[in-house]
Structures are given as structure tokens and as C-alpha cells.
Enzyme design. Structure first.
Site, PDB file in Angstrom:
ATOM      1  N   CYS A 210       0.791  -1.235   0.000  1.00  0.00           N
ATOM      2  CA  CYS A 210       0.000   0.000   0.000  1.00  0.00           C
ATOM      3  C   CYS A 210       0.821   1.281   0.000  1.00  0.00           C
ATOM      4  O   CYS A 210       0.745   2.060  -0.953  1.00  0.00           O
ATOM      5  CB  CYS A 210      -0.955  -0.024   1.196  1.00  0.00           C
ATOM      6  SG  CYS A 210      -2.197  -1.290   0.991  1.00  0.00           S
TER       7      CYS A 210
HETATM    8  C1  UDX Z   1      -0.989   0.363   5.795  1.00  0.00           C
HETATM    9  C2  UDX Z   1      -1.906   1.272   6.591  1.00  0.00           C
HETATM   10  O1  UDX Z   1      -1.521   1.235   7.963  1.00  0.00           O
HETATM   11  C3  UDX Z   1      -3.336   0.794   6.448  1.00  0.00           C
HETATM   12  O2  UDX Z   1      -4.196   1.688   7.127  1.00  0.00           O
HETATM   13  C4  UDX Z   1      -3.694   0.769   4.964  1.00  0.00           C
HETATM   14  O3  UDX Z   1      -5.026   0.325   4.770  1.00  0.00           O
HETATM   15  C5  UDX Z   1      -2.758  -0.150   4.216  1.00  0.00           C
HETATM   16  O4  UDX Z   1      -1.401   0.269   4.415  1.00  0.00           O
HETATM   17  P1  UDX Z   1       0.119  -1.980   6.054  1.00  0.00           P
HETATM   18  O5  UDX Z   1       0.846  -1.551   4.830  1.00  0.00           O
HETATM   19  O6  UDX Z   1      -0.504  -3.305   6.104  1.00  0.00           O
HETATM   20  O7  UDX Z   1      -1.050  -0.902   6.378  1.00  0.00           O
HETATM   21  O8  UDX Z   1       1.157  -1.957   7.253  1.00  0.00           O
HETATM   22  P2  UDX Z   1       1.629  -0.885   8.325  1.00  0.00           P
HETATM   23  O9  UDX Z   1       1.504  -1.518   9.642  1.00  0.00           O
HETATM   24  O10 UDX Z   1       0.964   0.414   8.112  1.00  0.00           O
HETATM   25  O11 UDX Z   1       3.188  -0.739   7.984  1.00  0.00           O
HETATM   26  C6  UDX Z   1       3.534  -0.354   6.684  1.00  0.00           C
HETATM   27  C7  UDX Z   1       5.058  -0.322   6.620  1.00  0.00           C
HETATM   28  O12 UDX Z   1       5.546   0.788   7.384  1.00  0.00           O
HETATM   29  C8  UDX Z   1       5.739  -1.559   7.169  1.00  0.00           C
HETATM   30  O13 UDX Z   1       6.836  -1.879   6.330  1.00  0.00           O
HETATM   31  C9  UDX Z   1       6.235  -1.111   8.539  1.00  0.00           C
HETATM   32  O14 UDX Z   1       7.413  -1.811   8.921  1.00  0.00           O
HETATM   33  C10 UDX Z   1       6.555   0.355   8.291  1.00  0.00           C
HETATM   34  N1  UDX Z   1       6.476   1.205   9.476  1.00  0.00           N
HETATM   35  C11 UDX Z   1       5.292   1.329  10.127  1.00  0.00           C
HETATM   36  C12 UDX Z   1       7.613   1.918   9.860  1.00  0.00           C
HETATM   37  O15 UDX Z   1       8.677   1.780   9.260  1.00  0.00           O
HETATM   38  N2  UDX Z   1       7.519   2.755  10.931  1.00  0.00           N
HETATM   39  C13 UDX Z   1       6.354   2.916  11.627  1.00  0.00           C
HETATM   40  O16 UDX Z   1       6.328   3.681  12.589  1.00  0.00           O
HETATM   41  C14 UDX Z   1       5.210   2.172  11.223  1.00  0.00           C
HETATM   42  C1  UDX Z   2      -5.969  -4.888  -3.348  1.00  0.00           C
HETATM   43  C2  UDX Z   2      -5.286  -3.616  -3.817  1.00  0.00           C
HETATM   44  O1  UDX Z   2      -3.921  -3.946  -4.103  1.00  0.00           O
HETATM   45  C3  UDX Z   2      -5.320  -2.588  -2.743  1.00  0.00           C
HETATM   46  O2  UDX Z   2      -4.769  -1.364  -3.219  1.00  0.00           O
HETATM   47  C4  UDX Z   2      -6.739  -2.335  -2.387  1.00  0.00           C
HETATM   48  O3  UDX Z   2      -6.771  -1.422  -1.290  1.00  0.00           O
HETATM   49  C5  UDX Z   2      -7.455  -3.619  -2.025  1.00  0.00           C
HETATM   50  O4  UDX Z   2      -7.294  -4.630  -3.012  1.00  0.00           O
HETATM   51  P1  UDX Z   2      -4.917  -6.869  -2.075  1.00  0.00           P
HETATM   52  O5  UDX Z   2      -6.070  -7.565  -1.502  1.00  0.00           O
HETATM   53  O6  UDX Z   2      -3.600  -6.922  -1.410  1.00  0.00           O
HETATM   54  O7  UDX Z   2      -5.249  -5.342  -2.233  1.00  0.00           O
HETATM   55  O8  UDX Z   2      -4.765  -7.416  -3.586  1.00  0.00           O
HETATM   56  P2  UDX Z   2      -4.333  -8.895  -3.964  1.00  0.00           P
HETATM   57  O9  UDX Z   2      -3.787  -9.588  -2.780  1.00  0.00           O
HETATM   58  O10 UDX Z   2      -3.553  -8.741  -5.205  1.00  0.00           O
HETATM   59  O11 UDX Z   2      -5.748  -9.607  -4.309  1.00  0.00           O
HETATM   60  C6  UDX Z   2      -6.482  -9.261  -5.435  1.00  0.00           C
HETATM   61  C7  UDX Z   2      -7.328 -10.493  -5.818  1.00  0.00           C
HETATM   62  O12 UDX Z   2      -8.194 -10.163  -6.903  1.00  0.00           O
HETATM   63  C8  UDX Z   2      -6.483 -11.677  -6.254  1.00  0.00           C
HETATM   64  O13 UDX Z   2      -6.873 -12.814  -5.514  1.00  0.00           O
HETATM   65  C9  UDX Z   2      -6.831 -11.852  -7.736  1.00  0.00           C
HETATM   66  O14 UDX Z   2      -6.860 -13.219  -8.136  1.00  0.00           O
HETATM   67  C10 UDX Z   2      -8.231 -11.256  -7.795  1.00  0.00           C
HETATM   68  N1  UDX Z   2      -8.621 -10.749  -9.113  1.00  0.00           N
HETATM   69  C11 UDX Z   2      -7.786  -9.931  -9.804  1.00  0.00           C
HETATM   70  C12 UDX Z   2      -9.887 -11.086  -9.615  1.00  0.00           C
HETATM   71  O15 UDX Z   2     -10.636 -11.822  -8.980  1.00  0.00           O
HETATM   72  N2  UDX Z   2     -10.283 -10.592 -10.816  1.00  0.00           N
HETATM   73  C13 UDX Z   2      -9.458  -9.786 -11.560  1.00  0.00           C
HETATM   74  O16 UDX Z   2      -9.845  -9.377 -12.657  1.00  0.00           O
HETATM   75  C14 UDX Z   2      -8.178  -9.447 -11.044  1.00  0.00           C
END
Ligand code: UDX
Ligand code: UDX
Length: 430
Positions: A266
Site C-alpha cells: 500500500c
Molecule cells: C498500511 C496502513 O496502515 C493501512 O491503514 C492501509 O489500509 C494499508 O497500508 P500496512 O501496509 O498493512 O497498512 O502496514 P503498516 O503496519 O501500516 O506498515 C507499513 C510499513 O511501514 C511496514 O513496512 C512497517 O514496517 C513500516 N512502518 C510502520 C515503519 O517503518 N515505521 C512505523 O512507525 C510504522
Molecule cells: C488490493 C489492492 O492492491 C489494494 O490497493 C486495495 O486497497 C485492495 O485490493 P490486495 O487484496 O492486497 O489489495 O490485492 P491482492 O492480494 O492482489 O488480491 C487481489 C485479488 O483479486 C487476487 O486474488 C486476484 O486473483 C483477484 N482478481 C484480480 C480477480 O478476482 N479478478 C481480476 O480481474 C483481477
């Protein structure tokens, strides 16, 4: 209500299981038949704490099933969530190919459905996508009219990996961006038994809330790393600094953990997509560009520190502890470990990696390095060690464990080791 989830990845599956736990009937749809079969047999295709048990429970109650047939999903539910991937293109802009393909498929499925249906975009899409791309594609392929035959809304997810189900069931707030009252009311009804404030707005505002949310969290992390890099030179512990700073009631203590930087599916992609969108509308997102630059430089800094301590990494055995982009996840998407291992390989180091969950995924990217069965095995006879993911089990490593190393160089990217144990290490920003 009867809900369908189109795309059952990290977000879609957690959302589907969450809605089923709240008493709805859920149909999960995915093009990946292996995932569909696993879900129907109670196996979660992705690792999320608690998700598999919850999946088994809702399956046993007959509240959830999975299919590859989008028509079955749309015809047997009143509302469909789109949660397919929105990856980055080469230039960092968002790739909407999956969103477009699913919008067309939903349109075709709606063609011969009489009843009103609401389509909700949950995937993170740049502002304007729901109204200017998804809506017209559904109208075109269904021959129906938005606002009359079907509703459209955007309902962003704020799920952290490793906490997706918990965050889904206990949101800080629910944002609903609908094209009209009917669309908003159907989505609001679905969330009526959630204990969280609901904000109703229009689709593009909802889309922008999501990007701004992630961009600000990423900015906090890069800000902490910039301050950390300065503190390091001044022999100040940046964690002490932020402890004092976050006592200001206007500044929350969260997301100031300086280290090797952010990864995940993300933050990197969403910040880059927002920078690209800004450029598209004639504005330069200067701060966000630097948020990305600071983040990327943290990966180089930790390798430079290693080279400074070892002289050269060529031929040296480096233990890399932690591959997932964060703990409690098997996900390595944009993980700092990918770039760092790449740099070590280019410098002809011998890398031995260990991660409790993410090794199988990393083997698909770096198949030509060694993998250990435990942290201790990775440490044995290594000249240096990098810690790149703050897994709980690394906090328990003892002085004796590190004495298995041949060398003495330990560089910490995630603040898991404490001085109390008498382990001599150096932190990237402390
Ligand atoms: C993030 C957002 O938190 C979430 O709300 C959004 O929907 C998706 O993206 P995620 O990417 O799953 O969630 O993980 P997060 O816990 O936010 O950490 C993201 C990255 O930032 C990780 O690599 C983590 O190690 C890093 N991080 C997080 C830092 O380096 N420092 C921090 O203080 C917090
Ligand atoms: C995704 C997006 O990456 C993120 O930015 C958004 O917030 C939420 O959806 P994520 O669930 O991590 O996040 O994606 P991914 O793990 O790649 O899963 C997508 C799924 O959609 C896969 O299982 C893929 O097979 C499916 N897919 C993709 C379909 O069913 N139909 C399609 O045409 C393309």
C-alpha cells in the site's frame, strides 16, 4: 444482507469473512480457482492471524462460499464490493487494468438482473476512478443506468496487514462515498451493526481520504527516518526524541518508528500513485516525492553502514533476519529486504536469510541465496547480521545466539534488540 466480494486477496477475504461474522451471507468471487477451492475448504490463501479460524467458523454456519462465477455472485447478492489489485505501473501511476476488467464483468452480469444492485469500490483507486471509469463501464456493459438501475459507492479500506480482520471489525471510522442517497443508504445499512462513526460523502472525496490517509502515515515514517538520520550523526536516540515530541496532544505517537523504512502493497504504491495523479492535474507533490526518496535511501544507508564496518561485503557471509515487510505477515511486496538483498548480491556477499513466514515468497524473488530454518542457523558462522523485520521472536534472541556468529557486526533496522542483553549492535537511526 447478501454481499459479494469480487477479488479475494488480503483485503477482499478479510472483508468477506468480516461481513459474514457480522451476520451477512457472503459470496467471495475470484478468478483464481485455486484460491476459491482453498476458501471453500476452509483454507485461507493468505496468512492473516485469526482469519483461517474465522473462515472455518463462517463456512460451518453456511454464511460464506466462494466461486469463480461472477454472475452467480452478482445475481445472488444485493451489493458487490470490488477489491481486486491496483498495482503500480512502471512510472508509479496506478494500473487500473483489473478494476476495468471487473467493472466490465459486473456490467455483463447485471445485464439480466432485474433488481437494484449496488457496486462498491473497496480497492484503493485514485480520485475520479469510481465515477469516471467504473460507473461508465458498468453502464456500457449492462445497458443500465447508474442512479436508476444500480447504485455506485466507494468505501475505502483501512486494514493493516497482520491486523486486517481486527481492523475490519473495529474500524476508527467508516467512509462511504456514494453517487446518490440510495447508494449510500444501502452501504450504510450494511455497516449498521458496526461500532464506528460513519462519514458519508461523494466517491472522489472517499478516494482522496484513503490516499491522504496512507500518504500522511508514510510521511510520518519518512519524517521519523529523516530526523533519525540526523540524530544518528549527533549521537542522539531518535526514539527518545519522538517519545518527547509525541507527548504534544496535537501529535500522536504512532508511526514515528524510524528504521529501514516502509514496504508493503500500500504505502509505496499509493504515495507514487498520488504523485502521478498530482502531475496529471498539473501539480507537483514535492513533499510526497521526498517521502519516497527518504524511504528508498534507508535501504542504501543500512548497506553502507555494513560496508563501513566490514570494509567490504565481498565474500562475507551476511545473516539477514526478517524478510516480510512487517511482522505477522508472509507478504514481501515492496519489502526493504528485497532491495537490500539485491544490493548485497550485487556486491558479491553471501546471504543467508531467515523469516518465520515469508521465506517461500522471497524464494520467488531471490531464489539464489541461502535460507536457514531458524535465526540461530542463519547467525551461525556469519560475519555480520542485519535485522530487517521486527518479528517478536527476534526480540528473544540472546547474547549466546549472536555468539554463534563468526563476526561481531550486528546492524538493526527495526529496533528489536535492547542493550540490556549485553549484545553489541548498531541501529540504523539510533
Ligand atoms: C498500511 C496502513 O496502515 C493501512 O491503514 C492501509 O489500509 C494499508 O497500508 P500496512 O501496509 O498493512 O497498512 O502496514 P503498516 O503496519 O501500516 O506498515 C507499513 C510499513 O511501514 C511496514 O513496512 C512497517 O514496517 C513500516 N512502518 C510502520 C515503519 O517503518 N515505521 C512505523 O512507525 C510504522
Ligand atoms: C488490493 C489492492 O492492491 C489494494 O490497493 C486495495 O486497497 C485492495 O485490493 P490486495 O487484496 O492486497 O489489495 O490485492 P491482492 O492480494 O492482489 O488480491 C487481489 C485479488 O483479486 C487476487 O486474488 C486476484 O486473483 C483477484 N482478481 C484480480 C480477480 O478476482 N479478478 C481480476 O480481474 C483481477
Amino acid at each position: 444482507m447478501n454481499v459479494s466480494i469480487i477479488g479475494t486477496g488480503y483485503v477482499g477475504l478479510s472483508t468477506g469473512v468480516g461481513f459474514a461474522i457480522k451476520g451477512n451471507n457472503v459470496i467471495c468471487m475470484d478468478v483464481d480457482s485455486k484460491k476459491v477451492d482453498e476458501i471453500n475448504s476452509g483454507i485461507a490463501p493468505i496468512y492473516e492471524p485469526g482469519l483461517e479460524d474465522a473462515l472455518k467458523d463462517v463456512l460451518s454456519k453456511g454464511r460464506l462460499r466462494a466461486t469463480t462465477d461472477i454472475k452467480e455472485a452478482v445475481h445472488n447478492t444485493e451489493i458487490s464490493f470490488i477489491s481486486v489489485g491496483t498495482p503500480s505501473k512502471e512510472d508509479g501511476s496506478i494500473d487500473l487494468k483489473f478494476i476495468k476488467s471487473v467493472a466490465k464483468d459486473i456490467g455483463k452480469a447485471l445485464k439480466d438482473k432485474e433488481k437494484y444492485h449496488v457496486i462498491v469500490v473497496k480497492s484503493t483507486v485514485v480520485p475520479g476512478t469510481t465515477e469516471n471509469i467504473v460507473l461508465p463501464l458498468i453502464e456500457e456493459h449492462s445497458g443500465k443506468k447508474a442512479g436508476k438501475d444500480f447504485g455506485i459507492a466507494m468505501n475505502p479500506e483501512f486494514l493493516r496487514e497482520g491486523k486486517a480482520l481486527e481492523d475490519f471489525l473495529n474500524p476508527d471510522r467508516i467512509v462511504i462515498g456514494g453517487i446518490d442517497k440510495d447508494s449510500c443508504n444501502v452501504v450504510r445499512d450494511l455497516y449498521k451493526n458496526f461500532n464506528a462513526p460513519i462519514m458519508v460523502t461523494n466517491p472522489r472525496t472517499a478516494e482522496m481520504i484513503k490516499y491522504t490517509n496512507n500518504a500522511f502515515l508514510a510521511t510520518k515514517i519518512s519524517f521519523a527516518n529523516e530526523i533519525g538520520n540526523i540524530c544518528k550523526q549527533l549521537k542522539i536516540d531518535t526514539y527518545e526524541v519522538f517519545k518527547g515530541v509525541s507527548m504534544d496532544h496535537r501529535i500522536s505517537p504512532h508511526f514515528f518508528n524510524a528504521g529501514v523504512g516502509f514496504g508493503g502493497s500500500c504505502f509505496p504504491k499509493d504515495v507514487k500513485a498520488l504523485v502521478a495523479k498530482a502531475k496529471e492535474v498539473g501539480r507537483e507533490a514535492k513533499i510526497l516525492k521526498d517521502v519516497i526518496k527518504v524511504n528508498e535511501s534507508q535501504r542504501r544507508i543500512i548497506v553502507e553502514m555494513l560496508e563501513n564496518r566490514l570494509g567490504s561485503v565481498k565474500g562475507k557471509r551476511i545473516a539477514v533476519l526478517g524478510l516480510a515487510f512487517k511482522p505477522d505477515s508472509d507478504d514481501i511486496r515492496e519489502s526493504p529486504a528485497i532491495d537490500i538483498i539485491g544490493m548485497l548480491k550485487n556486491k558479491h556477499a553471501i546471504v543467508c536469510a531467515y523469516d518465520p513466514k515469508a521465506m517461500e515468497n522471497m524464494k520467488r524473488v531471490h531464489g539464489d541465496i541461502e535460507y536457514a530454518k531458524s535465526a540461530k542457523e542463519a547467525l551461525k558462522d556469519s560475519d555480520a547480521c542485519l535485522i530487517l523485520t521486527d518479528w517478536e521472536e527476534f526480540k528473544k534472541l540472546s547474547k549466546d545466539d549472536f555468539e554463534l556468529m563468526r563476526g561481531k557486526v550486528i546492524i538493526e533496522g527495526r529496533r528489536v534488540l535492547s542493550k540490556e542483553k549485553g549484545i553489541e549492535f548498531e541501529g540504523i537511526c539510533w
